[in-house]
Motif scaffolding. Structure first.
Motif, mmCIF file in Angstrom:
data_model
loop_
_atom_site.group_PDB
_atom_site.id
_atom_site.type_symbol
_atom_site.label_atom_id
_atom_site.label_comp_id
_atom_site.label_asym_id
_atom_site.label_seq_id
_atom_site.Cartn_x
_atom_site.Cartn_y
_atom_site.Cartn_z
ATOM 1 N N GLN A 12 -7.781 -4.770 -13.109
ATOM 2 C CA GLN A 12 -6.985 -3.562 -13.320
ATOM 3 C C GLN A 12 -7.608 -2.336 -12.687
ATOM 4 O O GLN A 12 -6.942 -1.319 -12.458
ATOM 5 C CB GLN A 12 -6.741 -3.316 -14.817
ATOM 6 C CG GLN A 12 -7.730 -2.407 -15.516
ATOM 7 C CD GLN A 12 -8.813 -3.167 -16.269
ATOM 8 O OE1 GLN A 12 -8.983 -4.354 -16.055
ATOM 9 N NE2 GLN A 12 -9.500 -2.497 -17.153
ATOM 10 N N TYR A 39 0.555 -1.486 -5.919
ATOM 11 C CA TYR A 39 0.964 -2.886 -5.778
ATOM 12 C C TYR A 39 1.820 -3.066 -4.524
ATOM 13 O O TYR A 39 1.647 -4.049 -3.783
ATOM 14 C CB TYR A 39 1.740 -3.339 -7.014
ATOM 15 C CG TYR A 39 2.068 -4.816 -7.000
ATOM 16 C CD1 TYR A 39 1.235 -5.726 -7.627
ATOM 17 C CD2 TYR A 39 3.210 -5.298 -6.355
ATOM 18 C CE1 TYR A 39 1.523 -7.092 -7.611
ATOM 19 C CE2 TYR A 39 3.508 -6.650 -6.321
ATOM 20 C CZ TYR A 39 2.657 -7.536 -6.957
ATOM 21 O OH TYR A 39 2.932 -8.881 -6.925
ATOM 22 N N HIS A 80 2.313 -3.394 -14.873
ATOM 23 C CA HIS A 80 3.241 -2.304 -14.579
ATOM 24 C C HIS A 80 4.694 -2.774 -14.536
ATOM 25 O O HIS A 80 5.615 -1.959 -14.518
ATOM 26 C CB HIS A 80 2.878 -1.653 -13.230
ATOM 27 C CG HIS A 80 2.964 -2.607 -12.073
ATOM 28 N ND1 HIS A 80 1.919 -3.434 -11.720
ATOM 29 C CD2 HIS A 80 3.962 -2.870 -11.201
ATOM 30 C CE1 HIS A 80 2.264 -4.160 -10.672
ATOM 31 N NE2 HIS A 80 3.504 -3.836 -10.343
ATOM 32 N N MET A 91 -3.648 4.656 -17.604
ATOM 33 C CA MET A 91 -3.009 4.235 -16.364
ATOM 34 C C MET A 91 -1.663 4.919 -16.191
ATOM 35 O O MET A 91 -1.034 5.342 -17.167
ATOM 36 C CB MET A 91 -2.841 2.708 -16.360
ATOM 37 C CG MET A 91 -4.153 1.951 -16.521
ATOM 38 S SD MET A 91 -4.000 0.149 -16.483
ATOM 39 C CE MET A 91 -3.699 -0.136 -14.747
ATOM 40 N N SER A 102 0.618 2.594 -10.271
ATOM 41 C CA SER A 102 0.337 1.157 -10.234
ATOM 42 C C SER A 102 1.383 0.445 -9.379
ATOM 43 O O SER A 102 1.052 -0.426 -8.560
ATOM 44 C CB SER A 102 0.325 0.582 -11.649
ATOM 45 O OG SER A 102 -0.699 1.145 -12.425
ATOM 46 N N ARG A 126 2.060 4.262 -14.606
ATOM 47 C CA ARG A 126 2.908 3.159 -14.149
ATOM 48 C C ARG A 126 3.359 3.339 -12.701
ATOM 49 O O ARG A 126 3.288 2.398 -11.895
ATOM 50 C CB ARG A 126 4.128 3.037 -15.062
ATOM 51 C CG ARG A 126 5.028 1.874 -14.670
ATOM 52 C CD ARG A 126 6.229 1.724 -15.566
ATOM 53 N NE ARG A 126 6.936 0.492 -15.267
ATOM 54 C CZ ARG A 126 8.014 0.068 -15.917
ATOM 55 N NH1 ARG A 126 8.497 0.794 -16.916
ATOM 56 N NH2 ARG A 126 8.612 -1.071 -15.578
ATOM 57 N N PHE A 179 -5.917 -0.376 -9.822
ATOM 58 C CA PHE A 179 -4.926 0.665 -10.048
ATOM 59 C C PHE A 179 -5.561 1.981 -10.498
ATOM 60 O O PHE A 179 -5.110 3.059 -10.101
ATOM 61 C CB PHE A 179 -3.908 0.175 -11.073
ATOM 62 C CG PHE A 179 -3.241 -1.116 -10.658
ATOM 63 C CD1 PHE A 179 -2.412 -1.160 -9.552
ATOM 64 C CD2 PHE A 179 -3.471 -2.288 -11.360
ATOM 65 C CE1 PHE A 179 -1.809 -2.352 -9.152
ATOM 66 C CE2 PHE A 179 -2.876 -3.477 -10.972
ATOM 67 C CZ PHE A 179 -2.046 -3.515 -9.865
ATOM 68 N N THR A 180 -6.603 1.896 -11.319
ATOM 69 C CA THR A 180 -7.283 3.127 -11.716
ATOM 70 C C THR A 180 -8.095 3.693 -10.554
ATOM 71 O O THR A 180 -8.149 4.912 -10.361
ATOM 72 C CB THR A 180 -8.181 2.888 -12.941
ATOM 73 O OG1 THR A 180 -9.091 1.819 -12.683
ATOM 74 C CG2 THR A 180 -7.340 2.543 -14.160
#
Length: 295
Positions: A213, A191, A102, A182, A187, A184, A216-217
């Motif tokens: 990953q 994070y 991201h 995804m 994400s 951004r 994030f999903t």
């Protein structure tokens, strides 16, 4: 428009092999890092079957990893050092690299993350991945994590649920094994919430402590930001599927995407499969894409 992010490694690159050996003190895991020569067909599939694509980013460890045929005017090369803090470099762990995608400069809000073993094979649109603007997500639920990958999947689901303000799930979710739609901004949000845990988990090589990953999903899923549904995808393991079945699908696909997953197979088997698969891809995608140099 949606951007494309592709992570790639050429395990035959002498500079990369030297860096790997010096940093890890171990021989290269040939199965994990071998190159099947199919990246150009992923890019041809993107051009032919994904008309809603904006920018294409190729994420690699160094300049020596960029194939000589790549057109740098149409493919944006992203080095690990562009997105990953210096204290974590060098890194040879794809799940660790995924924690920082991201941070790619100029990346669109909606993007598709491709490993280099995923290929668009039939016409797709944004609605196949972002219906109503939401990322498509198909959750399968599991209780046991029986290998390293599944432990990382479970880690990601548990942390994502906590970040989204949900209880720890008894059954962890595992998304569909295909390219990942995804967001951004989400994400970045996940994070920021999980920074301490994520950064403590980053290792040079794959480890049971890692996230991937799916963090994030899964975060979007637990926040109720996904559209539940299945991406049209076919999955082949080169250990289980016959070369005839793989090649037959490539030349006459009945799903929109395909994953051809590498596993531990003998070198002679690898050479045979690689040759046949490349021939089939060349028949299906005979024309060079704008992502390739013409000469």
């Amino acid at each position: 428009m949606m951007d494309i992010v592709i992570t790639y490694v050429d395990g035959l690159d002498p500079q990369w092999r030297k860096a790997y050996s010096e940093a890890t003190g171990k021989p290269v895991n040939e199965k994990r890092y071998r190159d099947w020569g199919t990246l150009r067909y992923l890019m041809r599939g993107i051009e032919k079957h994904l008309p809603d694509v904006g920018k294409v980013f190729l994420v690699v460890s160094s300049e020596s990893q960029v194939p000589g045929w790549v057109n740098r005017e149409t493919v944006r090369v992203v080095l690990h050092s562009d997105i990953i803090p210096e204290r974590f470099l060098p890194v040879f762990n794809s799940t660790a690299i995924e924690m920082f995608l991201h941070r790619i400069e100029g990346l669109s809000e909606q993007f598709l993350y491709f490993n280099d073993d995923f290929f668009p094979m039939k016409d797709c649109s944004m609605e196949d991945f972002f219906p109503d603007g939401k990322p498509l997500f198909r959750p399968a639920r599991h209780l046991f994590a029986t290998n390293l990958f599944k432990r990382q999947v479970r880690n990601s689901a548990i942390l994502a649920a906590r970040a989204a303000g949900r209880r720890r799930p008894l059954l962890y979710v595992r998304p569909q094994h295909t390219c990942a739609p995804m967001l951004r901004s989400r994400s970045e949000e996940a994070y920021a919430i999980c920074r301490e845990e994520i950064e403590a988990s980053v290792t040079m090589l794959r480890d049971a402590r890692n996230y991937n990953q799916y963090l994030f999903t899964d975060y979007c899923f637990y926040k109720g930001l996904c559209h539940i549904g299945k991406i049209s995808n076919k999955h082949f393991s080169v250990a289980a599927a016959s070369v005839d079945s793989i090649c037959s699908f490539i030349e006459n696909p009945d799903r929109k995407l395909v994953c051809i997953n590498d596993v531990n197979i003998p070198e002679n088997r690898y050479e045979e499969l690689r040759s046949r698969i490349l021939e089939s891809f060349e028949r299906h995608f005979p024309e060079k894409s704008a992502y390739e140099l013409l000469q």
